[in-house]
Design a protein around this motif. Structure first.
Motif, mmCIF file in Angstrom:
data_model
loop_
_atom_site.group_PDB
_atom_site.id
_atom_site.type_symbol
_atom_site.label_atom_id
_atom_site.label_comp_id
_atom_site.label_asym_id
_atom_site.label_seq_id
_atom_site.Cartn_x
_atom_site.Cartn_y
_atom_site.Cartn_z
ATOM 1 N N SER A 1 12.751 -9.145 27.454
ATOM 2 C CA SER A 1 12.249 -7.975 28.168
ATOM 3 C C SER A 1 11.219 -7.216 27.339
ATOM 4 N N LEU A 2 11.475 -7.065 26.042
ATOM 5 C CA LEU A 2 10.513 -6.377 25.186
ATOM 6 C C LEU A 2 9.167 -7.088 25.179
ATOM 7 N N ARG A 3 9.199 -8.401 25.054
ATOM 8 C CA ARG A 3 7.948 -9.165 24.984
ATOM 9 C C ARG A 3 7.230 -9.200 26.336
ATOM 10 N N ARG A 4 7.977 -9.514 27.398
ATOM 11 C CA ARG A 4 7.340 -9.754 28.693
ATOM 12 C C ARG A 4 7.085 -8.476 29.481
ATOM 13 N N ASP A 5 8.069 -7.584 29.499
ATOM 14 C CA ASP A 5 7.952 -6.401 30.352
ATOM 15 C C ASP A 5 7.198 -5.254 29.686
ATOM 16 N N HIS A 6 7.230 -5.215 28.352
ATOM 17 C CA HIS A 6 6.631 -4.086 27.647
ATOM 18 C C HIS A 6 5.514 -4.489 26.686
ATOM 19 N N GLY A 7 5.214 -5.770 26.611
ATOM 20 C CA GLY A 7 4.136 -6.212 25.728
ATOM 21 C C GLY A 7 4.392 -5.875 24.282
ATOM 22 N N PHE A 8 5.667 -5.864 23.871
ATOM 23 C CA PHE A 8 6.018 -5.475 22.510
ATOM 24 C C PHE A 8 5.618 -6.569 21.526
ATOM 25 N N ARG A 9 4.793 -6.193 20.532
ATOM 26 C CA ARG A 9 4.286 -7.171 19.567
ATOM 27 C C ARG A 9 4.903 -6.992 18.184
ATOM 28 N N GLY A 10 5.837 -6.065 18.066
ATOM 29 C CA GLY A 10 6.485 -5.819 16.788
ATOM 30 C C GLY A 10 7.461 -6.929 16.418
ATOM 31 N N TYR A 11 8.074 -6.753 15.272
ATOM 32 C CA TYR A 11 8.992 -7.745 14.719
ATOM 33 C C TYR A 11 10.337 -7.702 15.438
ATOM 34 N N ILE A 12 10.876 -8.852 15.784
ATOM 35 C CA ILE A 12 12.203 -8.952 16.386
ATOM 36 C C ILE A 12 13.020 -9.992 15.627
ATOM 37 N N HIS A 13 14.183 -9.562 15.143
ATOM 38 C CA HIS A 13 15.123 -10.448 14.465
ATOM 39 C C HIS A 13 16.402 -10.473 15.292
ATOM 40 N N ASP B 1 0.817 -1.218 0.000
ATOM 41 C CA ASP B 1 0.000 0.000 0.000
ATOM 42 C C ASP B 1 0.853 1.272 0.000
ATOM 43 N N GLY B 2 2.173 1.113 -0.200
ATOM 44 C CA GLY B 2 3.039 2.271 -0.359
ATOM 45 C C GLY B 2 3.707 2.791 0.894
ATOM 46 N N ARG B 3 3.429 2.189 2.055
ATOM 47 C CA ARG B 3 4.034 2.674 3.288
ATOM 48 C C ARG B 3 5.499 2.250 3.386
ATOM 49 N N CYS B 4 6.337 3.151 3.868
ATOM 50 C CA CYS B 4 7.735 2.828 4.144
ATOM 51 C C CYS B 4 7.841 2.439 5.611
ATOM 52 N N ILE B 5 8.311 1.233 5.871
ATOM 53 C CA ILE B 5 8.430 0.763 7.247
ATOM 54 C C ILE B 5 9.881 0.405 7.529
ATOM 55 N N SER B 6 10.278 0.564 8.771
ATOM 56 C CA SER B 6 11.679 0.359 9.106
ATOM 57 C C SER B 6 11.810 -0.244 10.494
ATOM 58 N N LEU B 7 13.027 -0.695 10.797
ATOM 59 C CA LEU B 7 13.293 -1.213 12.124
ATOM 60 C C LEU B 7 14.579 -0.608 12.649
ATOM 61 N N LEU B 8 14.735 -0.695 13.947
ATOM 62 C CA LEU B 8 15.957 -0.258 14.592
ATOM 63 C C LEU B 8 16.995 -1.352 14.377
ATOM 64 N N LYS B 9 18.020 -1.035 13.616
ATOM 65 C CA LYS B 9 19.032 -2.022 13.240
ATOM 66 C C LYS B 9 20.359 -1.630 13.873
ATOM 67 N N ILE B 10 20.753 -2.358 14.913
ATOM 68 C CA ILE B 10 21.942 -2.004 15.676
ATOM 69 C C ILE B 10 22.686 -3.251 16.126
ATOM 70 N N ARG C 1 7.522 6.893 19.110
ATOM 71 C CA ARG C 1 7.652 8.068 18.247
ATOM 72 C C ARG C 1 7.365 7.733 16.785
ATOM 73 N N ASN C 2 6.948 6.501 16.538
ATOM 74 C CA ASN C 2 6.599 6.043 15.195
ATOM 75 C C ASN C 2 7.796 6.036 14.245
ATOM 76 N N TYR C 3 9.024 5.851 14.808
ATOM 77 C CA TYR C 3 10.218 5.750 13.978
ATOM 78 C C TYR C 3 10.390 4.347 13.415
ATOM 79 N N ILE C 4 9.967 3.344 14.143
ATOM 80 C CA ILE C 4 10.242 1.955 13.782
ATOM 81 C C ILE C 4 9.018 1.088 14.013
ATOM 82 N N GLU C 5 9.087 -0.121 13.438
ATOM 83 C CA GLU C 5 8.068 -1.138 13.713
ATOM 84 C C GLU C 5 8.704 -2.440 14.191
ATOM 85 N N GLY C 6 10.009 -2.416 14.425
ATOM 86 C CA GLY C 6 10.648 -3.641 14.892
ATOM 87 C C GLY C 6 12.111 -3.427 15.203
ATOM 88 N N LEU C 7 12.774 -4.520 15.563
ATOM 89 C CA LEU C 7 14.172 -4.481 15.988
ATOM 90 C C LEU C 7 14.971 -5.568 15.283
#
Length: 404
Positions: free
Chosen positions: A131-143, A52-61, A102-108
């Protein structure tokens, strides 16, 4: 963000840029519930575009660019004179959550140099995801990058929280690995990939969660003398043996103060592109490794035409094929016809005999396809695929980087 954390982020985000294997393809669709964060999409990430044209990104570190290993091709090797930094688990978690808010990313996408030991490093990577899953309920993508030498039970735990695990093959042959990264062991890397593959298969059969988006790997192109044919044969073996989702091809990039045994310049980026095209032929076009190897000349793919066209030009006697009668396997070998276009052709011809204009509406690659196909109102004639200037007419413009 405080100045110290910002400095770490600059160093460790830059250090992660050499890792290409960061797609979210295959991740299960999830949407955060009350009190949770994040969501996943199934269309790829890392500054990719959704349908649908959206640009999505993840925090890559990287968790850290300190490393016990001294791989010649790696900018973060032990002997490298680069600025070093190390995140704590809590800092990575905070960055991920705050960037998401801040809507910068959708995953890690999180990798790391090896610090203290493989087990210690793998434990830290897993603690971030946990910690992301259990402590913060993070449902985004994790690699998560898995460490080949880490204990299997640590990798097992990582798979409970990550969407995808990956282990970098690094180099395609044991000889090259021994020469450029003597502290790494090819059989150990592949055995770890085999174990992850087995766990993924078992988890699917038992309907439990373990790296649901599968596993991937990355191989460096151009740091050694391995041919394109050997690279693709290696990839085919990995797909068949370990049920990989993706093999990523990363063109070698000269690094500061690099070893004298490394090339002085990068391979052409077009070479990397041709390898991805050849990879797609195996994954989506029913080509065998032998078929793809047959498209090469002296082990290397041509830079001016794609491997599928190269194969067709070598097998002109099998063309033209009739779009109204040929089986799907042969239609997939027609240059200019993508897998989706072929499926549309197979579906449409059940109801009518397709004319050339009909095919044009189903594919944007008709120019390349015309010499290789027959339609209800079209035949390329006796000089179609036999004409001596056919290759020259179908050479791609220098800036075109399409798949097929």
């Amino acid at each position: 963000m405080d100045e110290t954390l910002a400095k770490k982020l600059r160093i460790l985000a830059d250090a992660a840029k050499y890792d290409a294997s960061c797609s979210s393809s295959g991740a299960p669709k999830r949407v955060a519930g009350k009190g949770e964060l994040g969501s996943t999409t199934g269309a790829g990430i890392c500054h990719a575009y959704t349908p649908d044209g959206r640009c999505i990104s993840l925090l890559k570190i990287l968790l850290t660019n300190y490393c016990l290993f001294d791989c010649a091709y790696c900018v973060n090797r032990r002997s490298s004179n680069v600025a070093r930094a190390k995140f704590t688990v809590e800092e990575v978690v905070t960055l991920t959550v705050e960037f998401y808010k801040r809507n910068y990313i959708e995953g890690l996408f999180l990798s790391s140099g090896i610090i203290k030991s493989p087990d210690h490093t793998m434990e830290l990577l897993t603690r971030v995801a946990k910690s992301l899953r259990r402590d913060h309920g993070f449902r985004g993508y994790i690699h998560l990058k898995s460490i080949p030498e880490a204990s299997p039970w640590l990798v097992e735990e990582a798979g409970l929280y990550a969407d995808r695990l990956s282990i970098n093959l690094e180099l395609p042959t044991d000889a090259s690995l021994h020469r450029l990264a003597p502290e790494k062991n090819g059989p150990v890397i592949q055995n770890a990939m085999k174990q992850i593959g087995a766990r993924i298969t078992e988890a699917k059969a038992e309907k439990r969660r373990f790296s649901p988006a599968g596993q991937s790997t990355q191989v460096i192109v151009g740091a050694d003398t391995t041919t394109d044919e050997a690279l693709i044969r290696k990839s085919a073996l990995l797909y068949g043996s370990f049920n990989l989702k993706r093999v990523y091809y990363s063109a070698f990039s000269p690094i500061p103060d690099g070893s004298a045994i490394l090339p002085l310049k990068s391979p052409p980026l077009q070479r990397e592109h041709r390898l991805y095209q050849a990879d797609w032929l195996i994954r989506y076009y029913d080509f065998s490794a032998d078929d793809v190897a047959d498209a090469a000349e002296d082990g290397m793919f041509s830079l001016d035409i794609d491997p599928k066209l190269a194969w067709a030009l070598k097998h002109r006697g099998r063309f033209p094929v009739d779009v109204n009668a040929a089986d799907r396997e042969m239609l997939l070998r027609v240059p200019g016809l993508g897998a989706r276009a072929v499926d549309k052709i197979v579906k449409a011809r059940r109801y009518t005999r397709l004319r050339l204009d009909d095919v044009a509406r189903l594919t944007s690659g008709l120019k390349r396809a015309r010499p290789f196909l027959i339609a209800a109102d079209y035949h390329p004639g006796p000089g179609g695929t036999d004409r001596l200037d056919l290759r020259a007419k179908l050479v791609e413009p220098a800036r075109q980087l399409s798949l097929f």
